[in-house]
Design an enzyme around this catalytic site. Sequence first.
Site, PDB file in Angstrom:
ATOM      1  N   LYS A  78      -5.645 -25.493  25.608  1.00  0.00           N
ATOM      2  CA  LYS A  78      -4.128 -25.384  25.121  1.00  0.00           C
ATOM      3  C   LYS A  78      -3.929 -26.865  23.529  1.00  0.00           C
ATOM      4  CE  LYS A  78      -2.560 -23.813  29.385  1.00  0.00           C
ATOM      5  NZ  LYS A  78      -2.442 -23.673  30.331  1.00  0.00           N
ATOM      6  N   GLN A 134       1.054 -28.479  33.761  1.00  0.00           N
ATOM      7  CA  GLN A 134      -0.218 -27.581  33.911  1.00  0.00           C
ATOM      8  C   GLN A 134      -0.302 -27.469  35.658  1.00  0.00           C
ATOM      9  OE1 GLN A 134      -1.895 -25.899  32.208  1.00  0.00           O
ATOM     10  NE2 GLN A 134      -3.182 -24.869  33.953  1.00  0.00           N
ATOM     11  N   ASP A 177       5.956 -21.386  29.829  1.00  0.00           N
ATOM     12  CA  ASP A 177       5.265 -20.581  30.516  1.00  0.00           C
ATOM     13  C   ASP A 177       6.612 -19.218  31.078  1.00  0.00           C
ATOM     14  OD1 ASP A 177       3.292 -21.762  30.706  1.00  0.00           O
ATOM     15  OD2 ASP A 177       3.162 -23.210  31.938  1.00  0.00           O
TER      16      ASP A 177
END
Length: 284
Positions: free
Chosen positions: A52, A96, A119
């Site tokens: 990422k 994460q 997200d």
Amino acid sequence: MAKIISGKEVSAKVKNEVKEKTLELKNKGIEVGLAVVIVGDDPASRVYVNNKKKACEEVGFTSYEYALPAETTEAELLALVDKLNKDDKVNGILVQLPVPKHINETAVINAISPDKDVDAFHPVNVGKIMIGDYAFLPCTPAGVMELIDSTGVEIAGKSCVVIGRSNIVGKPMSMLLLHRSGTVTICHSKTKNLKEICANADILVAAVGRPNFVTGDMVKEGAVVIDVGINRLENGKLCGDVNYEEAEKKAAFITPVPGGVGPMTIAMLMKNTLTAAMIKNNLM
Ligand code: NAD
């Protein structure tokens, strides 16, 4: 033999578009920033976070990494999220997952400002996806939609079967297909006649987490087959949920693993972060 849908190619196209827009913003004096938070030292999570960060560099974002020790408390993590929510340089916040067991994952997801929730896991954004009025698309399902669209196959009216009903893949995937007027069936561990249902699918999306779960007899002649699964075999190799050798003999289009859905997820994360920056600056 099926045509291969290249996630590498489609994701490169998405990232290029993001890169161009990011440059336009830079010329207006606007920097796009993504904060990536990782708690503990899970090796798979480390790989995802590094990928990422690399993608941020590629498209011209500033990435802010917060690598916290495994013993970080929930209160400490929530305090960091609160700080990032208030930080003007940060357009997107990504924690994460999974977080260590002593931290309540739901509390963390709920603490992220919906405006920075790139997200699209926050209940507000999940609800918006349901209604069809969304800014952020859940990254993996949105990536799958791009891959389907790259085939030129029309979704409206097609029989679409999604195997898996998780909150991060199966459920939002089904919604996105429904918004495009697919006739959607969601299959899961309790589904009866799974083989027959799948064998009738014009578009089949597998998100099960079981290697080679979808066999050739479950694939309709001429179908689009999308394999979301990422499974690590004992020999260390990566393998999807679809038995590729069998399925590609019947499908018209199929995604490989690796190189299919995986690269799309990160590309869509970049797109969401750009969207967040554009909305914040009243450019969308
Ligand atoms: P999950 O474990 O949360 O969900 C799996 C789903 O499969 C469940 O809803 C379950 O009902 C269903 N299932 C399990 N056994 C079944 C059976 N025998 N028959 C029918 N359905 C069954 O997993 P997830 O988070 O949705 O991920 C699914 C897969 O996708 C995993 O391999 C994961 O690694 C992968 N994944 C890939 C990406 C990517 O970027 N490519 C992103 C997220 C997840």
